[in-house]
Design a protein around this motif. Structure first.
Motif, PDB file in Angstrom:
ATOM      1  N   SER A  85       0.958  -1.193   0.057  1.00  0.00           N
ATOM      2  CA  SER A  85       0.081   0.236   0.170  1.00  0.00           C
ATOM      3  C   SER A  85       0.796   1.171   0.244  1.00  0.00           C
ATOM      4  CB  SER A  85      -1.169  -0.093   1.065  1.00  0.00           C
ATOM      5  OG  SER A  85      -0.218   0.373   2.753  1.00  0.00           O
ATOM      6  N   GLY A  86       2.089   1.288   0.209  1.00  0.00           N
ATOM      7  CA  GLY A  86       3.067   2.592   0.202  1.00  0.00           C
ATOM      8  C   GLY A  86       3.563   2.715   1.369  1.00  0.00           C
ATOM      9  N   SER A  87       4.081   3.540   1.832  1.00  0.00           N
ATOM     10  CA  SER A  87       5.494   4.101   3.178  1.00  0.00           C
ATOM     11  C   SER A  87       5.153   5.519   3.622  1.00  0.00           C
ATOM     12  CB  SER A  87       6.480   3.463   2.051  1.00  0.00           C
ATOM     13  OG  SER A  87       7.242   3.898   3.266  1.00  0.00           O
ATOM     14  N   ALA A  88       4.669   5.713   4.153  1.00  0.00           N
ATOM     15  CA  ALA A  88       5.387   7.014   4.807  1.00  0.00           C
ATOM     16  C   ALA A  88       6.097   7.918   4.255  1.00  0.00           C
ATOM     17  CB  ALA A  88       5.365   7.190   5.876  1.00  0.00           C
ATOM     18  N   SER A  89       7.613   6.754   3.685  1.00  0.00           N
ATOM     19  CA  SER A  89       8.876   7.982   3.596  1.00  0.00           C
ATOM     20  C   SER A  89       8.826   7.831   2.179  1.00  0.00           C
ATOM     21  CB  SER A  89       9.891   6.942   3.762  1.00  0.00           C
ATOM     22  OG  SER A  89       9.114   5.887   5.398  1.00  0.00           O
ATOM     23  N   THR A  90       9.713   8.700   1.832  1.00  0.00           N
ATOM     24  CA  THR A  90      10.028   9.849   0.316  1.00  0.00           C
ATOM     25  C   THR A  90      10.204   8.876  -0.001  1.00  0.00           C
ATOM     26  OG1 THR A  90      10.165  11.791   1.774  1.00  0.00           O
ATOM     27  CG2 THR A  90      10.552  11.535  -0.345  1.00  0.00           C
ATOM     28  N   ARG A  91      10.447   9.167  -1.387  1.00  0.00           N
ATOM     29  CA  ARG A  91      10.671   8.034  -2.832  1.00  0.00           C
ATOM     30  C   ARG A  91      12.423   8.672  -3.163  1.00  0.00           C
ATOM     31  NH1 ARG A  91      11.905   9.242  -7.795  1.00  0.00           N
ATOM     32  NH2 ARG A  91       9.996  11.247  -7.792  1.00  0.00           N
ATOM     33  N   CYS A  92      12.561   7.357  -2.239  1.00  0.00           N
ATOM     34  CA  CYS A  92      14.361   7.577  -2.835  1.00  0.00           C
ATOM     35  C   CYS A  92      14.758   8.371  -4.650  1.00  0.00           C
ATOM     36  CB  CYS A  92      15.217   6.042  -3.051  1.00  0.00           C
ATOM     37  SG  CYS A  92      15.215   5.308  -1.586  1.00  0.00           S
ATOM     38  N   HIS A  93      15.693   9.061  -4.603  1.00  0.00           N
ATOM     39  CA  HIS A  93      15.992   9.693  -6.016  1.00  0.00           C
ATOM     40  C   HIS A  93      17.763   9.360  -6.072  1.00  0.00           C
ATOM     41  CE1 HIS A  93      12.642  13.030  -5.065  1.00  0.00           C
ATOM     42  NE2 HIS A  93      12.656  12.714  -4.255  1.00  0.00           N
ATOM     43  N   THR A  94      17.953   9.769  -7.695  1.00  0.00           N
ATOM     44  CA  THR A  94      19.265   8.542  -8.166  1.00  0.00           C
ATOM     45  C   THR A  94      20.162   9.572  -7.263  1.00  0.00           C
ATOM     46  OG1 THR A  94      18.208   8.590  -9.754  1.00  0.00           O
ATOM     47  CG2 THR A  94      20.318   8.334  -9.749  1.00  0.00           C
ATOM     48  N   PHE A  95      20.714  10.609  -6.913  1.00  0.00           N
ATOM     49  CA  PHE A  95      21.819  11.377  -6.188  1.00  0.00           C
ATOM     50  C   PHE A  95      21.585  10.522  -4.836  1.00  0.00           C
ATOM     51  CE2 PHE A  95      17.902  14.529  -4.785  1.00  0.00           C
ATOM     52  CZ  PHE A  95      18.648  14.249  -3.591  1.00  0.00           C
ATOM     53  N   GLN A  96      20.462   9.828  -4.186  1.00  0.00           N
ATOM     54  CA  GLN A  96      20.304   9.654  -2.784  1.00  0.00           C
ATOM     55  C   GLN A  96      21.216   7.885  -2.614  1.00  0.00           C
ATOM     56  OE1 GLN A  96      16.360  10.504  -2.050  1.00  0.00           O
ATOM     57  NE2 GLN A  96      16.880  12.458  -0.918  1.00  0.00           N
ATOM     58  N   LEU A  97      20.778   7.241  -3.869  1.00  0.00           N
ATOM     59  CA  LEU A  97      21.267   6.332  -4.207  1.00  0.00           C
ATOM     60  C   LEU A  97      22.835   5.449  -4.578  1.00  0.00           C
ATOM     61  CD1 LEU A  97      17.770   5.309  -5.816  1.00  0.00           C
ATOM     62  CD2 LEU A  97      18.420   5.110  -3.040  1.00  0.00           C
ATOM     63  N   SER A  98      23.181   4.727  -4.451  1.00  0.00           N
ATOM     64  CA  SER A  98      24.639   4.117  -5.133  1.00  0.00           C
ATOM     65  C   SER A  98      24.674   2.202  -5.314  1.00  0.00           C
ATOM     66  CB  SER A  98      25.402   3.601  -4.149  1.00  0.00           C
ATOM     67  OG  SER A  98      25.103   2.668  -2.923  1.00  0.00           O
ATOM     68  N   ALA A  99      24.733   1.930  -6.666  1.00  0.00           N
ATOM     69  CA  ALA A  99      24.655   0.816  -7.970  1.00  0.00           C
ATOM     70  C   ALA A  99      25.236   0.105  -7.622  1.00  0.00           C
ATOM     71  CB  ALA A  99      23.658   1.532  -8.996  1.00  0.00           C
TER      72      ALA A  99
END
Length: 227
Positions: A85-99
């Motif tokens: 159903s979703g989460s109360a957290s903000t969606r991750c953006h590219t600059f916040q992630l490493s791959a």
């Protein structure tokens, strides 16, 4: 020579102006729309789309409206867990992630790699659905079409700082399937609902780019690293 009256001359000039204006209008495009912008490879489609098998690829599309925030249900998801159903957290953006791309787990002629996204921000964020992905050579040219989506039910994965989520990247071994293969230098990875990609060095060897059994498939994100 017979002189024309001023009113006759004005009428003639007006008729000439109307004719020129009509000619300029006929030379225009007529539809009033700009040409379509060029697209970038490996851009993720909205994670909130319904899932399909085979026909949907991770081709560039605009992020779905309202996807930056939660559904507003007031419920929270434990870190690393999946919520439908979703989460109360903000969606991750590219600059916040490493791959990264994890170790291959081959089987029955299939190559199976986990694409891992890790939250490098100082606060919790979420990923939901499918990544975008594209193989490229040293010059940045895309090799083969965008991967297709395997059927699956997207769930929201909540990532505390330092936590990871993974999605499967799978394809038939070209030596087994007989597909035309090339060896990429880079895998572009785009988080769900984002347009900016992360570059990952590809060390997984040849990948199918055309011919029979050349499709590459992606799965939905799950918690962890897929190891």
């Amino acid at each position: 020579m017979t002189k024309k009256s001023p009113s006759v001359r004005r009428a003639a000039l007006l008729a000439s102006a109307v004719a020129v204006l009509g000619l300029l209008t006929a030379c225009g495009s007529g539809d009033g729309t700009a040409s379509s912008p060029s697209t970038l490879p490996g851009t993720a489609a909205p994670a909130t789309d319904g899932t399909t098998t085979g026909s949907d690829s991770a081709s560039p599309t605009a992020p779905s409206s309202g996807s930056d925030t939660a559904s507003g249900s007031g419920t929270t998801t434990p870190s690393g867990a999946v919520s439908a159903s979703g989460s109360a957290s903000t969606r991750c953006h590219t600059f916040q992630l490493s791959a990264t791309v994890g170790r291959n787990n081959p089987g029955a002629g299939q190559e199976n790699f986990p694409i891992v996204l890790t939250n490098k921000a100082s606060h919790t964020c979420t990923v939901r659905g499918y990544p975008g992905a594209a193989f490229t050579d040293a010059s940045g040219k895309q090799l083969g079409p965008d991967p297709k989506r395997s059927s699956g039910t997207p769930g929201t994965v909540s990532l505390d700082p330092g936590q990871s989520a993974w999605a499967g990247l799978t394809f038939s071994n070209p030596e087994v399937s007989g597909a035309h293969a090339e060896t990429p230098t880079t895998l572009l990875v785009t988080p769900p609902d984002e347009r900016d990609s992360l570059k990952v060095k590809w060390t997984g060897g040849p990948v199918p780019v055309s011919g029979n059994s050349s499709s590459v498939f992606l799965t939905v994100f799950s918690p962890g690293t897929g190891a």
